[in-house]
Design an enzyme around this catalytic site. Sequence first.
Site, PDB file in Angstrom:
ATOM      1  N   ARG A  41       0.487  -1.552   0.265  1.00 27.25           N
ATOM      2  CA  ARG A  41       0.232   0.360  -0.457  1.00 27.25           C
ATOM      3  C   ARG A  41       1.058   1.363   0.065  1.00 27.25           C
ATOM      4  O   ARG A  41       1.779   0.957   0.416  1.00 27.25           O
ATOM      5  CB  ARG A  41      -1.360   0.185   1.832  1.00 27.25           C
ATOM      6  CG  ARG A  41      -2.167  -1.136   1.893  1.00 27.25           C
ATOM      7  CD  ARG A  41      -2.835  -0.981  -0.017  1.00 27.25           C
ATOM      8  NE  ARG A  41      -3.735  -2.062   0.386  1.00 27.25           N
ATOM      9  CZ  ARG A  41      -4.122  -3.039  -1.017  1.00 27.25           C
ATOM     10  NH1 ARG A  41      -3.216  -3.368  -1.694  1.00 27.25           N
ATOM     11  NH2 ARG A  41      -5.330  -3.727  -0.761  1.00 27.25           N
ATOM     12  N   GLU A  42       0.975   2.005  -0.760  1.00 25.09           N
ATOM     13  CA  GLU A  42       1.790   3.223  -0.778  1.00 25.09           C
ATOM     14  C   GLU A  42       0.028   4.413  -0.033  1.00 25.09           C
ATOM     15  O   GLU A  42      -0.637   4.579  -0.024  1.00 25.09           O
ATOM     16  CB  GLU A  42       1.364   4.242  -2.571  1.00 25.09           C
ATOM     17  CG  GLU A  42       2.367   2.935  -3.150  1.00 25.09           C
ATOM     18  CD  GLU A  42       2.125   3.194  -4.521  1.00 25.09           C
ATOM     19  OE1 GLU A  42       1.746   4.478  -5.060  1.00 25.09           O
ATOM     20  OE2 GLU A  42       2.923   2.761  -5.559  1.00 25.09           O
ATOM     21  N   ARG A  69      -6.793  25.697  -6.345  1.00 28.31           N
ATOM     22  CA  ARG A  69      -6.862  24.391  -6.066  1.00 28.31           C
ATOM     23  C   ARG A  69      -6.371  23.718  -7.389  1.00 28.31           C
ATOM     24  O   ARG A  69      -7.454  23.191  -7.667  1.00 28.31           O
ATOM     25  CB  ARG A  69      -8.364  23.639  -5.056  1.00 28.31           C
ATOM     26  CG  ARG A  69      -8.891  24.118  -3.530  1.00 28.31           C
ATOM     27  CD  ARG A  69      -6.931  24.730  -3.075  1.00 28.31           C
ATOM     28  NE  ARG A  69      -7.645  24.541  -1.523  1.00 28.31           N
ATOM     29  CZ  ARG A  69      -6.850  24.947  -0.091  1.00 28.31           C
ATOM     30  NH1 ARG A  69      -5.330  25.664  -0.725  1.00 28.31           N
ATOM     31  NH2 ARG A  69      -7.180  25.513   0.515  1.00 28.31           N
ATOM     32  N   GLU A 107      -3.705  30.785  10.757  1.00 27.44           N
ATOM     33  CA  GLU A 107      -3.473  30.827   9.423  1.00 27.44           C
ATOM     34  C   GLU A 107      -4.621  31.460   9.809  1.00 27.44           C
ATOM     35  O   GLU A 107      -5.875  32.214   8.328  1.00 27.44           O
ATOM     36  CB  GLU A 107      -4.570  29.282   9.866  1.00 27.44           C
ATOM     37  CG  GLU A 107      -2.944  28.551   9.368  1.00 27.44           C
ATOM     38  CD  GLU A 107      -2.258  28.793   8.088  1.00 27.44           C
ATOM     39  OE1 GLU A 107      -3.106  29.409   6.827  1.00 27.44           O
ATOM     40  OE2 GLU A 107      -0.978  28.639   7.615  1.00 27.44           O
ATOM     41  N   GLU A 111      -5.189  33.743   6.545  1.00 28.86           N
ATOM     42  CA  GLU A 111      -6.104  33.842   5.544  1.00 28.86           C
ATOM     43  C   GLU A 111      -7.492  34.850   5.802  1.00 28.86           C
ATOM     44  O   GLU A 111      -7.796  35.044   4.263  1.00 28.86           O
ATOM     45  CB  GLU A 111      -6.563  32.563   5.551  1.00 28.86           C
ATOM     46  CG  GLU A 111      -5.335  31.618   5.404  1.00 28.86           C
ATOM     47  CD  GLU A 111      -6.187  29.473   5.173  1.00 28.86           C
ATOM     48  OE1 GLU A 111      -4.672  29.294   4.249  1.00 28.86           O
ATOM     49  OE2 GLU A 111      -7.249  29.824   5.598  1.00 28.86           O
ATOM     50  N   PRO A 130      -8.592   8.072   4.498  1.00 26.43           N
ATOM     51  CA  PRO A 130      -7.038   7.005   5.191  1.00 26.43           C
ATOM     52  C   PRO A 130      -7.278   5.896   3.971  1.00 26.43           C
ATOM     53  O   PRO A 130      -6.773   5.037   5.037  1.00 26.43           O
ATOM     54  CB  PRO A 130      -7.978   6.823   6.829  1.00 26.43           C
ATOM     55  CG  PRO A 130      -9.950   7.124   6.186  1.00 26.43           C
ATOM     56  CD  PRO A 130      -9.988   8.200   5.798  1.00 26.43           C
ATOM     57  N   GLY A 131      -7.827   5.970   3.528  1.00 19.95           N
ATOM     58  CA  GLY A 131      -6.667   4.767   2.347  1.00 19.95           C
ATOM     59  C   GLY A 131      -6.358   5.053   2.004  1.00 19.95           C
ATOM     60  O   GLY A 131      -5.740   4.152   1.013  1.00 19.95           O
ATOM     61  N   GLU A 158       3.567  32.253  -0.961  1.00 22.53           N
ATOM     62  CA  GLU A 158       3.219  30.777  -0.650  1.00 22.53           C
ATOM     63  C   GLU A 158       2.568  31.024  -2.099  1.00 22.53           C
ATOM     64  O   GLU A 158       1.817  29.989  -1.863  1.00 22.53           O
ATOM     65  CB  GLU A 158       2.810  30.425   0.744  1.00 22.53           C
ATOM     66  CG  GLU A 158       3.404  30.068   2.069  1.00 22.53           C
ATOM     67  CD  GLU A 158       2.841  29.971   2.626  1.00 22.53           C
ATOM     68  OE1 GLU A 158       1.590  29.468   2.643  1.00 22.53           O
ATOM     69  OE2 GLU A 158       3.637  29.670   3.687  1.00 22.53           O
ATOM     70  N   GLU A 160      -0.390  31.899  -2.019  1.00 26.41           N
ATOM     71  CA  GLU A 160      -1.572  32.029  -1.500  1.00 26.41           C
ATOM     72  C   GLU A 160      -2.248  33.713  -2.030  1.00 26.41           C
ATOM     73  O   GLU A 160      -1.798  34.487  -2.315  1.00 26.41           O
ATOM     74  CB  GLU A 160      -1.607  32.079  -0.082  1.00 26.41           C
ATOM     75  CG  GLU A 160      -1.667  30.460   0.404  1.00 26.41           C
ATOM     76  CD  GLU A 160      -2.104  30.516   1.768  1.00 26.41           C
ATOM     77  OE1 GLU A 160      -1.616  29.653   2.159  1.00 26.41           O
ATOM     78  OE2 GLU A 160      -1.129  31.356   2.573  1.00 26.41           O
TER      79      GLU A 160
END
Length: 206
Positions: A41-42, A69, A107, A111, A130-131, A158, A160
Amino acid sequence: MPKKTFNIIQHDRGWDGYFKLDIYHVEHDKFDGGKSDVLRREVLERGHAVAVLPYDPIRDEVILIEQFRPGAISVHQRDPDMPVWLIEIVAGIIEDGETPENVARRETLEEAGCKILGPLEQISQYYVTPGCSSETVTMYYGQVDASAASGIYGVAEEGEDIRVFSVPAEECFAMLQNGQLCNATTTIAVQWLMINRDRIRRNAGL
């Protein structure tokens, strides 16, 4: 039910850049009492994040942000109705030496351009996906003054470019219901506010 266990047979770092990719060979207990095969699993090691729902109980307004995004590009190409600029709540990665509470306050200022007033209230801590990733999000509610919540913010170094705006709580709830808030973190936060809004406003003396 007996406690389940797993065994890491081998663990290697497949990529070590800004994101890190770990390769595990692992076996685990099965529900029928046996053992799984050794699975390869990766896992994307992205770090751990903090998210903040900035809400002004006096004005009954939620501060939201909008930003580009890149992870949404391929989805948008397949389904043009899915946006690439997402409407979200404040969020950021925990850096070395920081506490989640420190990140929440930093943040929110970086932001959204506003300070959290008083203590934070934890909403949830959860796995993002979590997979395939180790990332978790610790989510807070923070009281803010939304009276001047507008403009463009973010850390230029960054890359943003973040648009900040506020909406009445009822309008925010409608945005969730009509699909404008199409990311899990914001969905969880707004659903929490739908449940807890009256309590928060009572605690603010309203």
